[in-house]
Design a protein around this motif. Structure first.
Motif, short mmCIF file in Angstrom:
data_model
loop_
_atom_site.label_atom_id
_atom_site.label_comp_id
_atom_site.label_asym_id
_atom_site.label_seq_id
_atom_site.Cartn_x
_atom_site.Cartn_y
_atom_site.Cartn_z
N MET A 1 -28.28 -4.84 2.50
CA MET A 1 -28.52 -4.16 3.79
C MET A 1 -29.87 -3.51 3.78
O MET A 1 -30.29 -2.92 2.81
CB MET A 1 -27.46 -3.09 4.00
CG MET A 1 -27.59 -2.43 5.33
SD MET A 1 -26.60 -0.95 5.45
CE MET A 1 -27.61 0.16 4.51
N MET B 1 -31.91 -0.63 4.44
CA MET B 1 -31.57 0.77 4.64
C MET B 1 -32.52 1.40 5.63
O MET B 1 -33.67 1.03 5.73
CB MET B 1 -31.67 1.47 3.30
CG MET B 1 -30.75 2.65 3.17
SD MET B 1 -29.04 2.16 3.39
CE MET B 1 -28.76 1.31 1.86
N LYS B 2 -31.99 2.35 6.30
CA LYS B 2 -32.83 3.09 7.23
C LYS B 2 -33.93 3.78 6.46
O LYS B 2 -33.71 4.40 5.45
CB LYS B 2 -31.98 4.12 7.94
CG LYS B 2 -32.82 4.89 8.90
CD LYS B 2 -31.95 5.65 9.85
CE LYS B 2 -32.86 6.34 10.82
NZ LYS B 2 -33.73 5.39 11.47
N LYS B 3 -35.14 3.65 6.92
CA LYS B 3 -36.26 4.28 6.24
C LYS B 3 -36.17 5.79 6.40
O LYS B 3 -35.77 6.31 7.42
CB LYS B 3 -37.57 3.77 6.82
CG LYS B 3 -37.85 2.34 6.44
CD LYS B 3 -38.36 2.23 5.00
CE LYS B 3 -38.26 0.81 4.49
NZ LYS B 3 -36.99 0.49 3.89
N ALA B 4 -36.61 6.45 5.32
CA ALA B 4 -36.50 7.90 5.32
C ALA B 4 -37.48 8.53 6.31
O ALA B 4 -37.25 9.61 6.82
CB ALA B 4 -36.75 8.44 3.94
N VAL C 1 -39.03 9.68 9.41
CA VAL C 1 -38.27 9.99 10.60
C VAL C 1 -39.09 9.66 11.84
O VAL C 1 -40.26 10.01 11.93
CB VAL C 1 -37.89 11.47 10.59
CG1 VAL C 1 -37.34 11.90 11.93
CG2 VAL C 1 -36.86 11.71 9.51
N PHE C 2 -38.47 8.96 12.73
CA PHE C 2 -39.19 8.56 13.93
C PHE C 2 -38.88 9.49 15.08
O PHE C 2 -37.73 9.75 15.36
CB PHE C 2 -38.81 7.12 14.31
CG PHE C 2 -39.28 6.14 13.30
CD1 PHE C 2 -40.48 5.46 13.48
CD2 PHE C 2 -38.55 5.92 12.14
CE1 PHE C 2 -40.91 4.56 12.52
CE2 PHE C 2 -39.00 5.03 11.18
CZ PHE C 2 -40.19 4.34 11.37
N GLU D 1 -23.65 -5.86 6.74
CA GLU D 1 -24.74 -5.49 5.82
C GLU D 1 -24.24 -5.11 4.42
O GLU D 1 -24.86 -5.45 3.42
CB GLU D 1 -25.61 -4.38 6.42
CG GLU D 1 -24.96 -2.99 6.53
CD GLU D 1 -24.17 -2.78 7.82
OE1 GLU D 1 -23.57 -3.74 8.32
OE2 GLU D 1 -24.15 -1.63 8.31
N ASP E 1 -31.32 1.99 14.91
CA ASP E 1 -31.08 2.78 13.70
C ASP E 1 -31.42 2.00 12.44
O ASP E 1 -31.96 2.54 11.48
CB ASP E 1 -29.61 3.22 13.62
CG ASP E 1 -29.33 4.34 14.61
OD1 ASP E 1 -30.30 4.88 15.17
OD2 ASP E 1 -28.15 4.67 14.80
N LEU E 2 -31.10 0.71 12.43
CA LEU E 2 -31.34 -0.10 11.25
C LEU E 2 -32.73 -0.71 11.23
O LEU E 2 -33.28 -0.98 10.18
CB LEU E 2 -30.27 -1.19 11.14
CG LEU E 2 -28.84 -0.68 10.94
CD1 LEU E 2 -27.82 -1.80 11.11
CD2 LEU E 2 -28.68 -0.06 9.56
#
Lengths: 143, 429
Positions: free
Chosen positions: B1, B3-6, B8-9, B187, B254-255
């Motif tokens: 999967m 992962m969501k990047k740390a 922050v957007f 994922e 999100d992903l």
């Protein structure tokens, strides 16, 4: 080398603690503001702007010991995700929570502090040091 | 999967491109009326009825309140209404009788929650989240032994997520059941991208013999695969074919924040209506349908970038609807009470979204999809709206439409599993 590490590690830990203390001095407001940014980006889609979650699917973040209770357990949920059959206040929730280990210690401390102090919650802050400690234990446990 | 990047957007503000009619059940309207895509139009004028807005000439009444999580339902020619409820302990099924304008509770039975219920050939079929049961009916379509159902199938895949089992029967002695994927987009089960193992025991429609008892999942036929989660489904008698409504994937933004904005993630992917034949593959988790571009797209987990189209081998939807509306009920209307244009068309109950945040939530309505010669034909229309009340959010909505059924007089019934109401919608010239 090993001795150097032993020397550096407590020093780094000390500095992190100082940094975290400075953060506290710089005000809960800044932490909350940063935490809210993380929340909106990572958590809101499932747990909603109100922290109320989604009935039967995504658990609420208000009025639950999962959020307001043991901080180490809460940090572990963010690190490892959650996929257990539990009831929260008599309701079950079926969606699987994605793990978020890519969040930095600071981001995780900020967002968990935000969650524990928002939506009517009034619990204590989560510090960077606390996240660091749980993450280290988590890694040793092979997660 | 991935992962969501740390990092922050910051959330960007996106202006909504579309109209919002009646502050409700409405999607961005791109002004297109392509053959297999649908954008909503309001039927005017509308009337307010039992808290709902319905087209002129129609009226809605609340037949019953305080039901216990009513999901799908089945109605007999005698006017008895079997409602599958989410409760166990004798409340799994509640039987009501429609006395015209209000319903009286006749009985309740069944020690299992669940969603699916159907009547065919002298039996009432009902499902828990892992089993299919049946009850023999007498000549007045009343259950003879409510305490002792026969088990048709047991041990269907039930791993919490997407575990409701919707059912429908054909005219050849088969029962079809949805087994939803226990994952959003596979994922966590397909990290090496070698093929999603969830497809082996879920994410499809299984076919079983309706009159054979004590079957296991392995005794059934995987009739169609690549379907993430189906809750609304019905048998189209004109086509003699199974139609299903798929709940599309969540969390494109999100992903993959660099590929999809929060606005795109709210509108995409499409909720899809599929006309299924044996052996069809709708492509989950590898592909998704983009109702705005009208294209089947490669999923970002499998090399897609928001622009790359999918392999044409996957089944295209019969119709695409806006993202996350959550189609929980499907009903082909075969009655004669409603005006002619409704005959053989489809009603869809959209339970309402949660995965459109921070964009406003949508759905929470019943729409009508016109059909012509057994094929979906043109734009869908908002049929009944206003279920949510002032707060159109999953926790704040007063009512959320779920199940649909047609009564013997040609009226239709709508369950509300949030507020516990049962509505009846009728037409008078």
């Amino acid at each position: 080398m090993k001795r150097l590490f032993l020397l550096i590690f407590p020093l780094a830990f000390f500095m992190a603690t100082v940094a975290s203390a400075q953060t506290r001095r710089s005000g809960t407001e800044a932490v909350m503001a940063r935490g809210q940014i993380v929340y909106k980006s990572v958590c809101l889609a499932c747990h909603m702007a109100t922290g109320a979650g989604v009935p039967h699917l995504n658990p609420p973040l208000v009025n639950t010991t999962y959020v307001l209770g043991d901080k180490a357990a809460l940090i572990k949920i963010v690190l490892n995700g959650f996929n257990e059959d539990v009831k929260i206040n008599g309701q079950s929730y079926s969606n699987t929570m994605t793990p978020h280990p890519d969040l930095t210690d600071r981001q995780m401390a900020d967002v968990l502090t935000y969650v524990r102090k928002s939506f009517g919650n009034k619990a204590s802050a989560v510090t960077v040091a606390e996240v660091k400690k749980v993450r280290a234990r988590n890694l040793r446990a092979g997660k | 999967m991935k992962m969501k990047k740390a990092s922050v957007f910051l959330l960007s503000a996106y202006a909504s491109a579309g109209l919002i009619l009646f502050n409700a059940c409405k999607s961005p309207d791109k002004g297109s009326t392509a053959a297999n895509d649908s954008t909503a139009t309001a039927i005017k004028p509308t009337t307010s009825s039992a808290g709902l807005t319905v087209p002129s000439g129609f009226s809605a009444v609340v037949l019953a309140e305080k039901l216990k999580g009513p999901r799908h339902l089945a109605v007999t020619p005698q006017g008895d209404i079997y409602v599958k409820q989410s409760e166990d302990n004798g409340d799994g099924i509640v039987v009501l009788h429609d006395d015209g304008g209000k319903a009286t509770v006749k009985s309740h039975f069944g020690n299992y929650g669940g969603t699916g219920i159907a009547i065919k050939n002298g039996y009432l079929y009902a499902t828990s989240n892992s089993d299919i049961y049946r009850y023999k009916l007498d000549d007045k379509n009343q259950v003879i032994n409510p305490a002792t159902p026969e088990t048709v199938v047991s041990g269907l895949t039930n791993k919490r997520m997407h575990n409701s089992k919707s059912i429908v029967l054909d005219n050849d002695g088969n029962i079809y059941v949805n087994i939803g994927a226990y994952s959003n987009i596979c994922e966590e089960y397909d990290k090496d991208k070698k093929g999603c193992p969830v497809l082996n025991d879920a994410a499809g429609i299984w076919q079983f013999k309706a009159d054979k008892l004590n079957q296991k999942q392995s005794d059934g036929v995987k009739y169609a695969t690549g379907l993430r989660n189906v809750v609304g489904l019905d048998w189209n008698q004109q086509d003699n074919q199974l139609f299903v409504m798929q709940h599309g994937r969540d969390a494109l933004h999100d992903l993959f924040p660099s590929l999809y904005s929060t606005k795109q993630s709210a509108d995409l992917p499409s909720e899809c209506m599929y006309a299924l034949k044996k052996g069809d593959d709708a492509g989950w988790p590898y592909v998704y349908y983009d109702w705005i571009q009208k294209k089947l797209m490669q999923g970002p987990e499998y090399g897609g970038d928001g622009k790359k189209e999918a392999d044409a081998k996957y089944l295209r939807p019969a119709m695409g609807y806006p993202g996350h509306f959550a189609p929980d009920g499907l009903l082909f209307y075969t009655g004669s009470q409603f005006p002619e244009k409704y005959k053989n068309g489809a009603f869809i109950a959209f339970h309402g979204s949660w995965n459109r945040a921070p964009e406003p939530q949508e759905g929470y309505c019943v729409v009508f999809q016109p059909f012509k010669d057994g094929k979906s034909d043109g734009q869908y229309e908002i049929f009944a709206d206003g279920f949510a009340g002032p707060k159109k959010t999953p926790d704040g909505a007063l009512h959320r439409p779920c199940g649909l059924a047609q009564g013997p007089d040609g009226s239709i019934y709508v369950t509300d599993d949030q507020g516990g109401s049962l509505y009846k919608i009728s037409y008078k010239k």
